[in-house]
Motif scaffolding. Sequence first.
Motif, PDB file in Angstrom:
ATOM      1  N   LEU A  57     136.629  36.279  22.736  1.00  0.00           N
ATOM      2  CA  LEU A  57     136.118  37.887  22.686  1.00  0.00           C
ATOM      3  C   LEU A  57     135.421  38.421  21.418  1.00  0.00           C
ATOM      4  N   HIS A  58     136.063  38.137  20.400  1.00  0.00           N
ATOM      5  CA  HIS A  58     135.477  38.630  19.209  1.00  0.00           C
ATOM      6  C   HIS A  58     135.161  37.411  18.467  1.00  0.00           C
ATOM      7  N   ALA A  59     134.153  37.472  17.373  1.00  0.00           N
ATOM      8  CA  ALA A  59     133.608  36.369  16.658  1.00  0.00           C
ATOM      9  C   ALA A  59     133.277  36.651  15.119  1.00  0.00           C
ATOM     10  N   ALA A  60     133.365  35.677  14.306  1.00  0.00           N
ATOM     11  CA  ALA A  60     132.830  35.728  12.950  1.00  0.00           C
ATOM     12  C   ALA A  60     131.815  34.637  13.034  1.00  0.00           C
ATOM     13  N   ILE A  61     130.614  35.093  12.332  1.00  0.00           N
ATOM     14  CA  ILE A  61     129.724  33.871  11.975  1.00  0.00           C
ATOM     15  C   ILE A  61     129.690  33.770  10.362  1.00  0.00           C
ATOM     16  N   ILE A  62     129.837  32.544   9.726  1.00  0.00           N
ATOM     17  CA  ILE A  62     130.092  31.968   8.859  1.00  0.00           C
ATOM     18  C   ILE A  62     128.625  31.308   8.108  1.00  0.00           C
ATOM     19  N   ASP A  63     128.055  31.613   7.064  1.00  0.00           N
ATOM     20  CA  ASP A  63     127.034  31.021   6.453  1.00  0.00           C
ATOM     21  C   ASP A  63     125.748  30.782   7.131  1.00  0.00           C
ATOM     22  N   PRO A  64     125.430  31.562   7.877  1.00  0.00           N
ATOM     23  CA  PRO A  64     124.029  31.504   8.811  1.00  0.00           C
ATOM     24  C   PRO A  64     122.830  31.207   7.991  1.00  0.00           C
ATOM     25  N   VAL A  65     121.608  30.526   8.475  1.00  0.00           N
ATOM     26  CA  VAL A  65     120.819  30.041   7.749  1.00  0.00           C
ATOM     27  C   VAL A  65     119.525  30.594   8.244  1.00  0.00           C
ATOM     28  N   LEU A  66     118.780  31.376   7.366  1.00  0.00           N
ATOM     29  CA  LEU A  66     117.263  31.660   7.868  1.00  0.00           C
ATOM     30  C   LEU A  66     116.383  30.607   7.552  1.00  0.00           C
ATOM     31  N   ASP A  67     115.489  30.188   8.193  1.00  0.00           N
ATOM     32  CA  ASP A  67     114.526  29.152   7.854  1.00  0.00           C
ATOM     33  C   ASP A  67     113.432  29.803   7.006  1.00  0.00           C
ATOM     34  N   TYR A  68     112.948  28.851   6.266  1.00  0.00           N
ATOM     35  CA  TYR A  68     112.037  29.019   4.897  1.00  0.00           C
ATOM     36  C   TYR A  68     111.199  27.810   4.785  1.00  0.00           C
ATOM     37  N   ASP A  69     109.845  28.171   5.038  1.00  0.00           N
ATOM     38  CA  ASP A  69     108.918  27.141   4.418  1.00  0.00           C
ATOM     39  C   ASP A  69     108.521  27.601   3.159  1.00  0.00           C
ATOM     40  N   PRO A  70     108.777  26.773   2.041  1.00  0.00           N
ATOM     41  CA  PRO A  70     108.015  27.075   0.722  1.00  0.00           C
ATOM     42  C   PRO A  70     106.857  26.873   0.569  1.00  0.00           C
ATOM     43  N   ALA A  71     106.127  25.903   1.225  1.00  0.00           N
ATOM     44  CA  ALA A  71     104.704  25.797   1.248  1.00  0.00           C
ATOM     45  C   ALA A  71     103.769  26.767   1.785  1.00  0.00           C
ATOM     46  N   SER A  72     104.367  27.421   2.809  1.00  0.00           N
ATOM     47  CA  SER A  72     103.494  28.693   3.425  1.00  0.00           C
ATOM     48  C   SER A  72     104.054  29.940   3.046  1.00  0.00           C
ATOM     49  N   GLY A  73     105.295  29.963   2.642  1.00  0.00           N
ATOM     50  CA  GLY A  73     105.867  31.021   2.486  1.00  0.00           C
ATOM     51  C   GLY A  73     106.490  32.002   3.814  1.00  0.00           C
ATOM     52  N   HIS A  74     106.406  31.097   4.895  1.00  0.00           N
ATOM     53  CA  HIS A  74     106.889  31.733   6.133  1.00  0.00           C
ATOM     54  C   HIS A  74     108.368  31.518   6.524  1.00  0.00           C
ATOM     55  N   THR A  75     108.897  32.532   7.107  1.00  0.00           N
ATOM     56  CA  THR A  75     110.344  32.772   7.342  1.00  0.00           C
ATOM     57  C   THR A  75     110.155  32.563   8.895  1.00  0.00           C
ATOM     58  N   SER A  76     111.313  31.905   9.528  1.00  0.00           N
ATOM     59  CA  SER A  76     111.749  31.953  10.804  1.00  0.00           C
ATOM     60  C   SER A  76     112.896  31.954  11.321  1.00  0.00           C
ATOM     61  N   THR A  77     113.351  32.112  12.568  1.00  0.00           N
ATOM     62  CA  THR A  77     114.797  32.475  12.855  1.00  0.00           C
ATOM     63  C   THR A  77     115.235  31.255  13.806  1.00  0.00           C
ATOM     64  N   ARG A  78     114.620  30.157  13.838  1.00  0.00           N
ATOM     65  CA  ARG A  78     115.165  28.953  14.612  1.00  0.00           C
ATOM     66  C   ARG A  78     116.746  28.897  14.650  1.00  0.00           C
ATOM     67  N   MET A  79     117.241  28.699  13.469  1.00  0.00           N
ATOM     68  CA  MET A  79     118.597  28.217  13.384  1.00  0.00           C
ATOM     69  C   MET A  79     119.541  29.648  13.666  1.00  0.00           C
ATOM     70  N   ALA A  80     118.940  30.586  13.501  1.00  0.00           N
ATOM     71  CA  ALA A  80     119.717  32.047  13.768  1.00  0.00           C
ATOM     72  C   ALA A  80     119.746  32.280  15.217  1.00  0.00           C
ATOM     73  N   ASP A  81     118.733  31.896  15.694  1.00  0.00           N
ATOM     74  CA  ASP A  81     118.655  32.196  17.282  1.00  0.00           C
ATOM     75  C   ASP A  81     119.315  31.209  18.189  1.00  0.00           C
ATOM     76  N   GLN A  82     119.656  30.187  17.501  1.00  0.00           N
ATOM     77  CA  GLN A  82     120.707  29.242  18.222  1.00  0.00           C
ATOM     78  C   GLN A  82     121.953  29.817  18.173  1.00  0.00           C
ATOM     79  N   ILE A  83     122.422  30.439  17.088  1.00  0.00           N
ATOM     80  CA  ILE A  83     123.575  31.204  17.203  1.00  0.00           C
ATOM     81  C   ILE A  83     123.667  32.375  18.251  1.00  0.00           C
ATOM     82  N   ILE A  84     122.623  33.120  18.008  1.00  0.00           N
ATOM     83  CA  ILE A  84     122.465  34.285  18.851  1.00  0.00           C
ATOM     84  C   ILE A  84     122.581  33.978  20.448  1.00  0.00           C
ATOM     85  N   ASP A  85     121.983  32.770  20.726  1.00  0.00           N
ATOM     86  CA  ASP A  85     121.954  32.224  22.058  1.00  0.00           C
ATOM     87  C   ASP A  85     123.395  31.918  22.480  1.00  0.00           C
ATOM     88  N   TYR A  86     124.164  31.277  21.484  1.00  0.00           N
ATOM     89  CA  TYR A  86     125.579  30.877  21.898  1.00  0.00           C
ATOM     90  C   TYR A  86     126.555  32.118  21.894  1.00  0.00           C
TER      91      TYR A  86
END
Length: 284
Positions: free
Chosen positions: A24-53
Amino acid sequence: MPRTIQAFFDTDTGTISYVLHDGLHAAIIDPVLDYDPASGHTSTRMADQIIDYVNQEKLAVQWLLETHAHADHLSAAAYLKSRLGGQIAIGEHILQVQEIFKKLYNLDREFLPNGSQFDRLLKEGETIDIGTLSAKILWVPGHTPADLAFQVDDVVFVGDTLFMPDVGTARADFPGGSAQSLYRSIRKLLALPENTVLMHCHDYPPEGRDPLWACTVAEQRAQNIHVHDGVSEAEFIAMREARDATLAPPRLILPSLQVNIRAGQLPPAEDNGTRYLKIPLNTL
């Protein structure tokens, strides 16, 4: 209610994030925000997997827990809080880490190294509830001054303090780190009952092995290449300091820490509407 642990492995940074819940209740531990250092772009690919779950399991998120201010990935805690709710929590010694990196980045007056960016600062020995589950807070400094582990019955989420036995232990040469403190924190964990399961935050598997992130105290005591039973404190310190002297800084240390000391918030936008990450030159 039964305890469930779902792991999410990020191949780019070798990070394992977890959803710990009682159904019923959850804790999320050490979530990752995706970051590409070449472009400076962030994305939420990994975090969105957690949201889906979380949505699939119909969980209410109570906590977003950080074992420490990571130097190898940006935290997705702020993004996940905006989507799922919950309180962002980290160890109370984050203030020391914030003070160190406020100076490194020459942060403006609006950044206060007082932990106010987080919803809760956790102390050694206290407990937090995750629905019907109870997590005990263990302070395990060494990798950084602020590392925590979270103990839920016979399972401990150890952050970066220990790796799988064939990989060894975390480095201790970051500002405020200490090989002596790391050894003592590891022995504190390895003094737990031998069947205690340790859940790791990273795996860098040797060639030919798939990523793994769980092992027992008994396995660590018998097999860890850096700190198995019989390795003295002096031997460990000498090994760790010599090894650390050969290691390059983590690829994302400079981008990640200025985000992670802000509880996963990106730096505020400047007057042109763009956010910037600062890269101090010739400092590490």
